[in-house]
Design an enzyme around this catalytic site. Structure first.
Site, PDB file in Angstrom:
ATOM      1  N   CYS A 268       0.822  -1.217   0.000  1.00 57.59           N
ATOM      2  CA  CYS A 268       0.000   0.000   0.000  1.00 57.59           C
ATOM      3  C   CYS A 268       0.851   1.259   0.000  1.00 57.59           C
ATOM      4  O   CYS A 268       0.318   2.366  -0.014  1.00 57.59           O
ATOM      5  CB  CYS A 268      -0.967   0.060   1.181  1.00 57.59           C
TER       6      CYS A 268
ATOM      7  N   HIS B  33      -9.376   3.893  -0.029  1.00 54.13           N
ATOM      8  CA  HIS B  33      -8.031   3.331  -0.038  1.00 54.13           C
ATOM      9  C   HIS B  33      -7.867   2.322  -1.176  1.00 54.13           C
ATOM     10  O   HIS B  33      -7.899   1.102  -0.947  1.00 54.13           O
ATOM     11  CB  HIS B  33      -7.779   2.679   1.324  1.00 54.13           C
TER      12      HIS B  33
END
Lengths: 386, 133, 395
Positions: free
Chosen positions: A84, A334
């Site tokens: 991420c 996200h």
């Protein structure tokens, strides 16, 4: 290294884009950034993405694929991945490319599509960010690893679960004003307290939603832009990168984001500023515990006191350190490999005065921090008006 | 099906075999050849006792692919008495509430199946230390 | 050499390391990478890198592992340094090398490690094939059952058709690679083969036969680079400098390439690299090209200017690619006989060029090699990364 400026930006809304392919989402953001910058063609296209290589149905060679889609024949292109943290890593690679003098125009695009796989497959995909042999094999999902940290944190510092609510309430309030955000409804503290447990002690409103989306920025040498008239010139004042142990259980100190401290210090030193000079902070609030730990490790508050900034209102748009100004991971969403680039886009928009209803009053210095895994890879960037 | 991978990890998974650093005496799990503390080579085998305590824990309801059949299950970070920490499922909990600090001991249990043929995968789990009645 | 120099600042090779390529069932991905990285550090006299650039393509699919950067940095005992993974299918190692060059050129770091690693043997069977096919267009090629071998087979058939290549016209690539590998103790296949072996090999994706294709297996290669103005490599080895680094792309799907046999992205990448180095094809003493399929070797030679279009196969047929020929390729066996480690290939190629230029190639030594070129391909030439290295003392 010569100074690097952000010239243009583009983004798609974060959502469930059933009808779009990954490459078309990336193309949309990339082409918008090029248009925003008034340019036709970059020297290099850097793609950030986490999940496209995870099977089944994986796609490698995204750089070439997206370059081709955008009509950028022959251009240098590749993908960079740090779970991420991919977006922040890609932005940093772009900064080095342009800063080196060997590249004059870098187009960085982060893209992720993750909402069309069954949740067990998505969860397994996200778990690839952990240590496959010693963590993922034993069953903890990504949320579980963060839950382990939050529980220990509460145990050591005595915070009640409701003390973390301000992070979520603030993010949602900001997201409600951002047309690109995945979640646009405000929430109350009561909503937070009553939200269902997902993986104790993390509840639904502690956790950021996944999503599909793409964001892109254009980097050029700062000397190419003459300040004055039109948009303020936004330069990259500092860039830091660091890692910690991959596995959470191997951390020297589970409750301290050592890589955040290290990369933030690098960025502060380059920019010649300290935490007090940061006007707003797009931090990596994948979970509210990460928001608290990030604030501590970057020196915005003492160890163990992260939630206090939320309780005191310091993190609100009117506070002394606004965070998640356009919704953050919590409400903007996200799309894991793309998030780091969304953060940069949001910092740039604030500094340009182009943040719409989320606009802060004349910010000059913004910080973005992107985290891979549960603190294993951390990229910190400071941008300012120059 | 990841046969060779499971086979490679068997000593760690079934017997908690790690390393001790010959330079600084730090105990290392799992084996990694370079000591994370002093940075020098460490390849001396070391047998862990299997005893430790719960450092933190949580219960997984939304399991990743491959683990769905076992949900909900409790996962913890365990501080082994020799120093290193590991991630593992807790088992044999019964009615006992788990707390941070609960003493636990290693046992070997099934953690999943791999592949269409359902190769059974075993590894360490930790259970509360049994007390005499 | 004419007008040699470089558009790049002085970037030197401090150390190199590699593992043999093979089916390393008993070794994990991280330990294979560590072997190569440790060897490179030792070769560099114990120098520690400030950043790690990882080239890999299959770990997410076959090892359920992303985040290799931090995994390998941590495992190597370098906790804290920046690290990330670079991917462009088979060109992953080359793009990682390119990014390391840019990072050093920026001045923000002095010493970096580039490691290419691939581990296929965490899985067996069709999932490996599916993972390899992901270098092609998933939606329009792979879904049709197209494999990398099939892509190459399509190109090869068209090439034979357009350029009237006689039967077994490509055999020379395989024969040369295997002959070269006899002198490389770390090659996967160390036995020379004969034309009869090639001619009787079973078809893989016709007209491409088994000996037209490289074996893909586990392996890792590592190279430690420094900025020459801040760190001179110690020891007595000839310093090697990276003169050029260039990446180019083309359409992903073979059917989308306007001129598939023109190997456009390779043409652009090699052209840019030679321009950076101020060199032409005749200045190159050896070419570690990506012979994962023999047709790509022919096309790489043509697009880099070593042969006219459609004549690359002749270089192999006429012995020009042997170690004593006009343009030696696959000098330590290449992908065909040394073995192909997927995304790690680009780093293997760079390491082998260094070994040749430093006179460390043993029985596989190319005499008086001063300038070497490495080129790796992602997909059917959708991403191409080219590097030129040279003995710094001869510039």
């Amino acid at each position: 290294m010569r100074e690097v400026a952000v010239l243009g930006a583009g983004q798609t809304p974060v959502g469930e884009h059933w009808d779009r392919t990954l490459v078309s989402l990336a193309g949309e953001a990339a082409l918008e950034a090029l248009r925003d910058a008034g340019l036709d063609r970059p020297d290099v296209l850097i793609v950030s993405n986490m999940l496209s290589g995870v099977g089944p149905g994986s796609q490698l060679n995204l750089g070439a694929q997206i370059a081709d889609w955008c009509g950028l024949k022959g251009v240098e292109a590749f993908k960079i991945e740090a779970a991420c943290g991919s977006g922040g890593a890609a932005f940093r690679a772009g900064v080095h490319a342009v800063g080196s003098g060997l590249v004059d125009l870098a187009l960085v695009v982060g893209v992720e599509k993750m909402t069309q796989t069954p949740s067990t497959v998505t969860t397994a995909g996200l778990a690839t960010a952990a240590d496959a042999d010693t963590e993922a094999a034993h069953g903890p999902s990504f949320i579980a690893l963060n839950a382990l940290i939050m529980r220990r944190y509460q145990h050591e510092y005595g915070w009640k679960h409701e003390d973390f609510g301000a992070f979520s309430v603030n993010a949602h309030a900001n997201g409600a004003l951002n047309p690109y955000a995945r979640l646009q409804q405000p929430i109350t503290h009561e909503d937070y307290r009553e939200a269902r447990m997902v993986c104790e002690p993390i509840n639904l409103l502690d956790s950021s939603p996944i999503g599909d989306g793409a964001a892109a920025v254009i980097l050029v040498p700062a000397e190419r832009l003459v300040p004055g008239g039109g948009r303020p010139r936004v330069v990259v004042a500092g860039s830091g990168a660091a890692t910690d142990s991959l596995a959470v259980h191997d951390r020297r100190d589970l409750l301290w984001l050592a890589a955040a401290e290290r990369s933030a210090r690098q960025a502060f030193a380059q920019a010649g500023v300290g935490p007090d000079e940061i006007d707003f902070f797009e931090l990596h609030d994948a979970f509210s515990i990460m928001a608290a730990l990030s604030l501590e490790a970057c020196g915005f508050t003492e160890r163990g006191q992260g939630p206090r900034l939320g309780l005191e209102g310091a993190i609100l748009p009117s506070g002394r350190l606004p965070i998640a100004t356009q919704g953050g991971l919590k409400a903007r969403g996200h799309p894991v490999g793309a998030t780091g680039v969304y953060q940069i886009v949001e910092v740039a928009r604030q500094l340009w005065g182009a943040a719409g209803d989320n606009q802060l009053p004349e910010p000059r210095v913004g910080m973005a921090q992107n985290i891979g895994g549960s603190g294993a890879t951390i990229l910190t960037h400071i941008l300012r008006i120059s | 099906m990841e046969v060779s991978r499971h086979w490679r990890l068997r000593q760690q998974r079934y017997a908690l075999v790690g390393e001790v650093c010959p330079h600084c005496d730090v105990k290392i799990f799992p084996p990694r050849d370079i000591c994370p503390d002093c940075g020098r080579e460490a390849r001396t085998e070391y047998q862990f006792s299997g005893r430790g305590e719960v450092y933190s824990y949580t219960t997984v309801h939304d399991a990743p692919a491959g683990h769905e059949a076992y949900a909900p299950y409790t996962v913890a970070v365990i501080r082994l008495e020799e120093g290193p920490m590991v991630t593992a499922q807790l088992t044999d909990l019964g009615d006992q509430p788990i707390e941070i600090g609960t003493p636990v001991e290693m046992t070997t249990r099934k953690i999943g199946e791999d592949g269409e043929r359902g190769m059974l995968v075993y590894a360490y789990k930790f259970r509360p230390v049994l007390r005499p009645a | 050499m004419h007008a040699p120099g470089s558009a790049l600042p002085e970037i030197l090779v401090a150390g190199v390391g590699l593992t043999p390529i093979g089916e390393h069932w008993e070794k994990s991905l991280r330990s294979i990478a560590l072997e190569a990285m440790t060897a490179a550090v030792e070769d560099a006299g114990g120098l520690r890198p400030q950043a790690l650039f990882v080239g890999n393509m299959l770990a997410p699919a076959l090892s359920a592992q992303t985040h290799l950067g931090v995994l390998l940095a941590d495992f190597a005992g370098w906790r804290g340094i920046e690290a990330a993974t670079y991917e462009a299918a088979g060109a992953s190692g080359g793009v990682a090398l390119r990014q390391a060059v840019l990072a050093l050129a920026s001045g923000e770091m002095d010493r970096v490690m580039v490691v290419g690693v691939e581990k296929l043997t965490d899985r067996i069977g069709s999932s490996v094939e599916a993972a390899l096919a992901a270098a092609a267009d998933a939606d329009f090629e792979a879904v049709q059952g197209l494999t990398p071998a099939a892509q190459a087979g399509l190109l090869m058939r068209r090439y034979i058709h357009e350029h009237h290549v006689p039967e077994h016209g490509f055999a020379g690539f395989s024969l040369t690679a295997h002959a070269n590998a006899v002198g490389n103790p770390r090659a996967l296949y160390r036995r020379a083969i004969r034309l009869e072996d090639y001619a009787s090999a079973p078809m893989l994706s016709d007209p491409l036969n088994l000996f037209d294709a490289a074996p893909v297996a586990d392996g890792a290669a590592a190279i430690l680079l420094t900025r020459g103005d801040r760190h001179r490599p110690a020891g007595e080895r000839t310093p090697i400098r990276i003169l050029a680094s260039a990446v180019a792309t083309g359409p992903l799907a073979l059917h989308d390439q306007p001129d598939p046999l023109g190997f456009e992205a390779a043409l652009i990448s090699a052209g840019r690299a030679m321009a950076q180095a101020g060199m032409a094809a005749r200045d190159i003493d050896l070419f570690e090209l990506h012979d994962v399929f023999s047709i790509y070797a022919a096309l790489a030679l043509e697009s880099a200017g070593f042969a006219e279009r459609g004549q690359g196969w002749r270089l192999a047929a006429e012995g020009e690619i042997s170690r004593t020929g006009r343009i030696p390729i696959s000098t330590l066996g290449g992908s065909k006989a040394r073995g192909d480690a997927g995304g790690a290939t680009g780093v293997y190629q760079a390491v082998e060029v260094v070994l040749q230029l430093q006179g460390r190639a043993g029985e596989a030594q190319v005499p008086e090699a001063q300038v070497g070129m490495g080129q790796c391909l992602g997909g059917a030439g959708a991403t191409v990364a080219t590097h030129i290295l040279a003995r710094a003392d001869r510039l």
